[in-house]
Write a protein that holds these residues in place. Structure first.
Motif, PDB file in Angstrom:
ATOM      1  N   ASP A  61       0.861  -1.178   0.000  1.00 47.41           N
ATOM      2  CA  ASP A  61       0.000   0.000   0.000  1.00 47.41           C
ATOM      3  C   ASP A  61       0.901   1.233   0.000  1.00 47.41           C
ATOM      4  O   ASP A  61       2.132   1.132   0.049  1.00 47.41           O
ATOM      5  CB  ASP A  61      -0.966   0.000   1.186  1.00 47.41           C
ATOM      6  CG  ASP A  61      -0.251  -0.135   2.525  1.00 47.41           C
ATOM      7  OD1 ASP A  61       0.889   0.359   2.638  1.00 47.41           O
ATOM      8  OD2 ASP A  61      -0.822  -0.741   3.446  1.00 47.41           O
ATOM      9  N   LEU A  62       0.311   2.416  -0.061  1.00 41.61           N
ATOM     10  CA  LEU A  62       1.095   3.634  -0.190  1.00 41.61           C
ATOM     11  C   LEU A  62       2.026   3.862   0.991  1.00 41.61           C
ATOM     12  O   LEU A  62       3.150   4.344   0.825  1.00 41.61           O
ATOM     13  CB  LEU A  62       0.166   4.836  -0.359  1.00 41.61           C
ATOM     14  CG  LEU A  62      -0.409   5.048  -1.762  1.00 41.61           C
ATOM     15  CD1 LEU A  62      -1.389   6.197  -1.766  1.00 41.61           C
ATOM     16  CD2 LEU A  62       0.708   5.306  -2.764  1.00 41.61           C
ATOM     17  N   SER A  63       1.576   3.517   2.190  1.00 42.39           N
ATOM     18  CA  SER A  63       2.415   3.727   3.374  1.00 42.39           C
ATOM     19  C   SER A  63       3.684   2.878   3.293  1.00 42.39           C
ATOM     20  O   SER A  63       4.772   3.324   3.685  1.00 42.39           O
ATOM     21  CB  SER A  63       1.638   3.394   4.651  1.00 42.39           C
ATOM     22  OG  SER A  63       1.269   2.021   4.673  1.00 42.39           O
ATOM     23  N   GLN A  64       3.565   1.671   2.783  1.00 43.15           N
ATOM     24  CA  GLN A  64       4.742   0.809   2.639  1.00 43.15           C
ATOM     25  C   GLN A  64       5.670   1.316   1.541  1.00 43.15           C
ATOM     26  O   GLN A  64       6.899   1.237   1.665  1.00 43.15           O
ATOM     27  CB  GLN A  64       4.291  -0.629   2.349  1.00 43.15           C
ATOM     28  CG  GLN A  64       3.582  -1.280   3.528  1.00 43.15           C
ATOM     29  CD  GLN A  64       2.874  -2.549   3.137  1.00 43.15           C
ATOM     30  OE1 GLN A  64       2.367  -2.663   2.012  1.00 43.15           O
ATOM     31  NE2 GLN A  64       2.824  -3.513   4.037  1.00 43.15           N
ATOM     32  N   LEU A  65       5.071   1.838   0.464  1.00 48.18           N
ATOM     33  CA  LEU A  65       5.877   2.405  -0.615  1.00 48.18           C
ATOM     34  C   LEU A  65       6.662   3.618  -0.119  1.00 48.18           C
ATOM     35  O   LEU A  65       7.823   3.825  -0.501  1.00 48.18           O
ATOM     36  CB  LEU A  65       4.962   2.792  -1.783  1.00 48.18           C
ATOM     37  CG  LEU A  65       5.566   2.747  -3.199  1.00 48.18           C
ATOM     38  CD1 LEU A  65       6.155   1.383  -3.510  1.00 48.18           C
ATOM     39  CD2 LEU A  65       4.502   3.113  -4.226  1.00 48.18           C
ATOM     40  N   LYS A  66       6.033   4.415   0.741  1.00 47.22           N
ATOM     41  CA  LYS A  66       6.721   5.570   1.320  1.00 47.22           C
ATOM     42  C   LYS A  66       7.904   5.133   2.177  1.00 47.22           C
ATOM     43  O   LYS A  66       8.956   5.781   2.168  1.00 47.22           O
ATOM     44  CB  LYS A  66       5.745   6.392   2.169  1.00 47.22           C
ATOM     45  CG  LYS A  66       4.658   7.102   1.392  1.00 47.22           C
ATOM     46  CD  LYS A  66       3.719   7.809   2.356  1.00 47.22           C
ATOM     47  CE  LYS A  66       2.544   8.438   1.643  1.00 47.22           C
ATOM     48  NZ  LYS A  66       1.600   9.089   2.600  1.00 47.22           N
ATOM     49  N   LYS A  67       7.733   4.050   2.913  1.00 47.83           N
ATOM     50  CA  LYS A  67       8.787   3.588   3.828  1.00 47.83           C
ATOM     51  C   LYS A  67      10.038   3.128   3.081  1.00 47.83           C
ATOM     52  O   LYS A  67      11.156   3.293   3.568  1.00 47.83           O
ATOM     53  CB  LYS A  67       8.260   2.461   4.704  1.00 47.83           C
ATOM     54  CG  LYS A  67       7.281   2.910   5.780  1.00 47.83           C
ATOM     55  CD  LYS A  67       6.770   1.723   6.590  1.00 47.83           C
ATOM     56  CE  LYS A  67       5.757   2.170   7.642  1.00 47.83           C
ATOM     57  NZ  LYS A  67       5.211   1.015   8.397  1.00 47.83           N
ATOM     58  N   ILE A  68       9.849   2.538   1.909  1.00 47.21           N
ATOM     59  CA  ILE A  68      11.023   2.020   1.190  1.00 47.21           C
ATOM     60  C   ILE A  68      11.665   3.079   0.295  1.00 47.21           C
ATOM     61  O   ILE A  68      12.773   2.863  -0.215  1.00 47.21           O
ATOM     62  CB  ILE A  68      10.664   0.784   0.329  1.00 47.21           C
ATOM     63  CG1 ILE A  68       9.792   1.185  -0.876  1.00 47.21           C
ATOM     64  CG2 ILE A  68       9.998  -0.301   1.162  1.00 47.21           C
ATOM     65  CD1 ILE A  68       9.651   0.107  -1.909  1.00 47.21           C
ATOM     66  N   ALA A  69      10.996   4.230   0.088  1.00 40.99           N
ATOM     67  CA  ALA A  69      11.460   5.228  -0.884  1.00 40.99           C
ATOM     68  C   ALA A  69      12.877   5.712  -0.574  1.00 40.99           C
ATOM     69  O   ALA A  69      13.782   5.576  -1.409  1.00 40.99           O
ATOM     70  CB  ALA A  69      10.489   6.401  -0.937  1.00 40.99           C
ATOM     71  N   TRP A  70      13.082   6.295   0.593  1.00 44.56           N
ATOM     72  CA  TRP A  70      14.382   6.870   0.911  1.00 44.56           C
ATOM     73  C   TRP A  70      15.466   5.819   1.105  1.00 44.56           C
ATOM     74  O   TRP A  70      16.594   6.002   0.596  1.00 44.56           O
ATOM     75  CB  TRP A  70      14.275   7.791   2.126  1.00 44.56           C
ATOM     76  CG  TRP A  70      13.642   9.103   1.785  1.00 44.56           C
ATOM     77  CD1 TRP A  70      12.375   9.508   2.072  1.00 44.56           C
ATOM     78  CD2 TRP A  70      14.245  10.177   1.051  1.00 44.56           C
ATOM     79  NE1 TRP A  70      12.140  10.758   1.569  1.00 44.56           N
ATOM     80  CE2 TRP A  70      13.272  11.201   0.949  1.00 44.56           C
ATOM     81  CE3 TRP A  70      15.495  10.371   0.477  1.00 44.56           C
ATOM     82  CZ2 TRP A  70      13.529  12.396   0.283  1.00 44.56           C
ATOM     83  CZ3 TRP A  70      15.762  11.569  -0.172  1.00 44.56           C
ATOM     84  CH2 TRP A  70      14.779  12.567  -0.265  1.00 44.56           C
ATOM     85  N   PRO A  71      15.202   4.709   1.807  1.00 40.21           N
ATOM     86  CA  PRO A  71      16.239   3.667   1.882  1.00 40.21           C
ATOM     87  C   PRO A  71      16.674   3.169   0.504  1.00 40.21           C
ATOM     88  O   PRO A  71      17.872   2.979   0.255  1.00 40.21           O
ATOM     89  CB  PRO A  71      15.563   2.553   2.699  1.00 40.21           C
ATOM     90  CG  PRO A  71      14.568   3.261   3.544  1.00 40.21           C
ATOM     91  CD  PRO A  71      14.058   4.382   2.689  1.00 40.21           C
ATOM     92  N   PHE A  72      15.719   2.966  -0.398  1.00 42.04           N
ATOM     93  CA  PHE A  72      16.058   2.507  -1.750  1.00 42.04           C
ATOM     94  C   PHE A  72      16.894   3.557  -2.483  1.00 42.04           C
ATOM     95  O   PHE A  72      17.856   3.223  -3.176  1.00 42.04           O
ATOM     96  CB  PHE A  72      14.775   2.200  -2.532  1.00 42.04           C
ATOM     97  CG  PHE A  72      15.016   1.514  -3.842  1.00 42.04           C
ATOM     98  CD1 PHE A  72      15.120   0.138  -3.911  1.00 42.04           C
ATOM     99  CD2 PHE A  72      15.158   2.246  -5.019  1.00 42.04           C
ATOM    100  CE1 PHE A  72      15.364  -0.505  -5.124  1.00 42.04           C
ATOM    101  CE2 PHE A  72      15.392   1.619  -6.226  1.00 42.04           C
ATOM    102  CZ  PHE A  72      15.494   0.242  -6.282  1.00 42.04           C
TER     103      PHE A  72
END
Length: 396
Positions: A61-72
């Motif tokens: 979901d969007l919240s999970q996509l947000k969490k991986i954005a900066w680490p990736f």
């Protein structure tokens, strides 16, 4: 975690692209016996991995996509920096460009391809978080937003430019332009941002036509020998024969296909790397204008489907992600087909979902994963619970 729903239209197009890709990778890499690798089998494996990646991302979901954005994003930056100092045993330059890691038994890995995914996520997050903080929007706050975007994008783009990989820089620029246009900043700033590159391009054209020596010495002289070779091969294909070899052969292959082509495996125009950057020339040569037009139509349907999904997005964040992907893929398709026809310079940009190349294929599947997250964020699933005569519907 919400189970993602694969869009039937996108999946149908992907299956068609997979069939076409494998057919013409086999054709273009086997006719002249110029390569010993089993490219078709590798492409099939990359397709399976790519579809799996797309599905896994679609389940977020969007919240999970947000969490991986900066680490990736930071992982990709790290890989790009390490590539600069990596020994040739693991990062061998190809055509004067040091863009890939060589991985035993797998092939090459190009981290700059995955920067596309990272930039779409972090730039869209930066824009939406900025507007959330600066609710009273001013020209000053919009300029501050542009500085933030520049701070995020320019450092990795400079690293990629130094590899050098101008084609990838153009792709990053395409997605950034699309996202900035839909970022909600003042029209006066957008006007200035439009005028500046327009004036620069016009000035370059005038200098090239009227001041050839200055253009060659001052402008081309600032580029690498590989970049100069490609520009000269594009601008003067018959004067710089060696530099324009691929361009001239691409035009010959497409032109010799005429209306209906020479038939499958009937290509007889040799083009180096025909199964990668110049696969459209192989398709047009064997299937003619009809086959080439069919490819363009299939890409139109893919972009159209992404546009429809983006239009229906109910959040600014998902809209930004969608327009970034639309801008990137549209430009990539236009650039690749244009360079095979001699209309644009050869930049090494692949044709999405058709050219051979694991990094390019996987990164594009990851982008489609984002598209499916956008769709699932508003499409959702309907869970019905009945208590007596009353029905309750919950939409994710």
């Amino acid at each position: 975690m919400k189970f993602g729903k694969i869009d039937a239209n996108i999946m149908g197009l992907i299956l068609l692209f997979a069939i076409i890709s494998c057919l013409f990778i086999y054709s273009s890499s086997s006719v002249f016996n110029q390569y010993s690798g089993a490219f078709i089998w590798k492409q099939l494996i990359f397709y399976l991995i790519g579809i799996a990646l797309m599905y896994l991302i679609s389940r977020m979901d969007l919240s999970q996509l947000k969490k991986i954005a900066w680490p990736f994003y930071w992982v990709v930056i790290f890989l790009l920096v390490v590539l600069i100092v990596a020994p040739e045993s693991i990062a061998r330059p190809i055509n004067e460009a040091k863009c890939w890691y060589q991985i035993p038994f797998i092939g090459t890995f190009q981290p700059s391809e995955f920067l596309k995914f990272a930039l779409i996520l972090v730039v869209s997050l930066t824009i939406t978080e900025h507007h959330r903080k600066w609710r009273n929007q001013t020209i000053g706050s919009d300029l501050w937003l542009l500085l933030k975007i520049a701070g995020i994008t320019l450092p990795p783009m400079l690293i990629v430019y130094k590899q050098p990989d101008t084609g990838m820089i153009m792709l990053y620029a395409a997605l950034l332009v699309a996202m900035i246009l839909f970022s909600g900043i003042h029209r006066s700033i957008l006007f200035v941002l439009t005028i500046i590159p327009s004036v620069m391009v016009t000035a370059l054209i005038i200098i090239y036509i009227n001041f050839q020596s200055f253009f060659n010495n001052q402008i081309l002289g600032s580029l690498s020998s590989h970049q100069i070779s490609r520009i000269n091969g594009w601008l003067k294909p018959f004067e710089y024969g060696d530099s324009s070899f691929q361009t001239r052969k691409g035009i010959l292959a497409i032109g010799s296909g005429l209306k209906t082509g020479k038939g499958y495996l009937g290509n007889d125009v040799y083009i180096p790397e025909k199964h990668t950057d110049f696969i459209f020339a192989a398709i047009a040569e064997e299937m003619g204008f009809v086959g080439g037009a069919a490819i363009v139509i299939l890409f139109f349907f893919l972009i159209y489907r992404i546009v429809i999904i983006t239009i229906n997005a109910d959040q600014h964040l998902t809209t930004l992600m969608g327009v970034g992907i639309i801008g990137l893929l549209s430009f990539q398709i236009f650039q690749n087909i244009g360079m095979t026809m001699g209309l644009l310079p050869v930049t090494g940009v692949t044709l999405p979902f058709l050219s051979y190349g694991g990094s390019s294929l996987l990164s594009n599947f990851m982008l489609l994963g984002i598209v499916l997250v956008i769709k699932n964020s508003y499409d959702g699933y309907m869970f019905k619970t009945r208590y007596g005569d009353v029905s309750y519907e919950f939409k994710n």
